[in-house]
Design a protein around this motif. Structure first.
Motif: not given
Length: 405
Positions: A59-85
């Motif tokens: 899992s991860q939480l990323e908050s701040g710039c959602l782009s490779l450019e510092e101009s943005g946009p800015y926001g929050t990303f949440v990921g939940v990855y449930d593996g199997h095998g």
């Protein structure tokens, strides 16, 4: 059986506990948790408990710039990855998906459904390429996969993308009654759901065995419950469904079209002031709690530590189902613990309407948290020489706070 269980009730070696520096996360046996933190749009809480010998939830939480450019946009990303095998695919997603999202956001100069779908597609393609490379020496990598649940909050809009059966649930205030109601935001892809079976049958009309009831559980080709994922290449590319892959994964007849899909279900929600919080969790939580039960717990308890509370309530439920005490369940080591419950990941994202109303171009420090232990890491860390490709840096949680130059 009792002798077997009591043999499992032994103290765990300290080697199973990852104690990093105090970056806000803590470890309690097989439970890692971060009681509280701040993201661009409010507060958050995270927790992960391990059941498998190797943690398959990432899992991860990323908050701040959602782009490779510092101009943005800015926001929050949440990921939940449930593996199997195995943990390989979920770890791979944890390292690559968000970076792909930032790249496509830069190219489009905005967040969108198209950006998210492109990020999923690029991650799937990259993992497929890796499987092709690994196949001669490690053919079993073709049978490893992961569910993938993503939430993105940007410019007052919530995007939910999902593959598999993890779940995102919104807690929404009903002004008329003052109640907080649970609203499921994610579409699930599990063969136990009739509509999923119908979808599989309609896309594979010539295959009467596309879904099979096996030991009272519906499974795709009698092998797997989910119908969409990252990885599981053995059910997407026929050339990987053959020896030397283990016989239990090989189908009797070759297939002409992919059996599983990597196309996520994506929904878009314009957030309103009465949208209070979102619970992102792997199916290990939802096996023990209904949507409304989880929302009620979040609403009726302090924010700090709420993800840990949800995990512990699920564990108590798992123990009760086996006529055990929670204190006894905690003594069971990883691996054996999987007979009692799954890996469980929970991220609770609280939404502050005042922060949501701010423009997405407002610059804020970037925060990165990855669940399952914690340590401070520099922005760049080279992989240890000779380490397996799927490990990369230590599989601990990372919390990196970067200030924009």
């Amino acid at each position: 059986m009792l002798n077997f269980l009591w043999a499992c009730f032994r103290p765990r070696s300290d080697r199973h506990v990852h104690n990093g520096s105090d970056s806000g996360g803590r470890q309690d046996g097989l439970l890692w948790y971060k009681d509280s933190g701040h993201h661009v749009n409010g507060d958050f809480s995270m927790a992960v408990v391990q059941a498998n010998n190797l943690l398959e939830d990432q899992s991860q939480l990323e908050s701040g710039c959602l782009s490779l450019e510092e101009s943005g946009p800015y926001g929050t990303f949440v990921g939940v990855y449930d593996g199997h095998g195995g943990p390989e695919t979920s770890r791979f997603i944890n390292r690559h998906l968000f970076q792909h999202l930032k790249r496509f956001t830069s190219e489009n100069q905005s967040m969108s459904v198209e950006v998210i779908k492109k990020a999923f597609e690029a991650t799937e393609d990259e993992f497929l390429s890796l499987v092709s490379t690994q196949w001669p020496l490690n053919p079993q990598i073709a049978a490893v996969g992961s569910c993938c649940l993503v939430g993105v909050v940007c410019s007052g809009t919530l995007y939910i993308a999902n593959l598999g059966d993890s779940r995102a649930v919104l807690g929404k205030l009903m002004k008329a009654t003052g109640e907080i109601v649970a609203i499921q935001l994610s579409a699930e892809h599990n063969a136990c759901i009739e509509s999923v079976r119908q979808e599989l049958q309609s896309t594979h009309p010539d295959d009467s065995q596309i879904v099979v009831l096996k030991h009272n559980v519906w499974r795709v080709k009698g092998l797997i419950q989910i119908s969409r994922s990252i990885g599981d290449v053995y059910l997407k590319k026929a050339e990987f469904n053959q020896a030397p892959l283990y016989a239990r994964f090989r189908l009797r007849e070759p297939f002409k079209k992919p059996i599983l899909s990597s196309d996520p279900s994506v929904s878009v929600h314009q957030l309103q002031p009465h949208d209070q919080f979102i619970i992102f969790a792997s199916d290990g939580l939802w096996e023990h709690l209904t949507n409304q039960e989880a929302v009620d717990i979040v609403q009726n308890h302090p924010r700090s530590g709420i993800a840990k509370r949800l995990v512990k309530i699920a564990l108590r439920s798992a123990a009760k189902k086996r006529e055990m005490r929670y204190s006894d369940l905690k003594k069971i080591d990883r691996g054996v613990r999987r007979h009692f419950h799954d890996d469980i990941t929970v991220v609770v994202l609280f939404l502050d309407s005042n922060l949501l109303s701010r423009a997405s171009s407002v610059r804020t420090p970037s925060i990165s948290v990855k669940g399952a232990g914690c340590e401070y890491l520099p922005e760049r860390k080279a992989r240890l020489p000779g380490a397996p490709w799927f490990l990369g840096p230590k599989p601990l949680a990372r919390m990196v706070i970067r200030k924009h130059r």
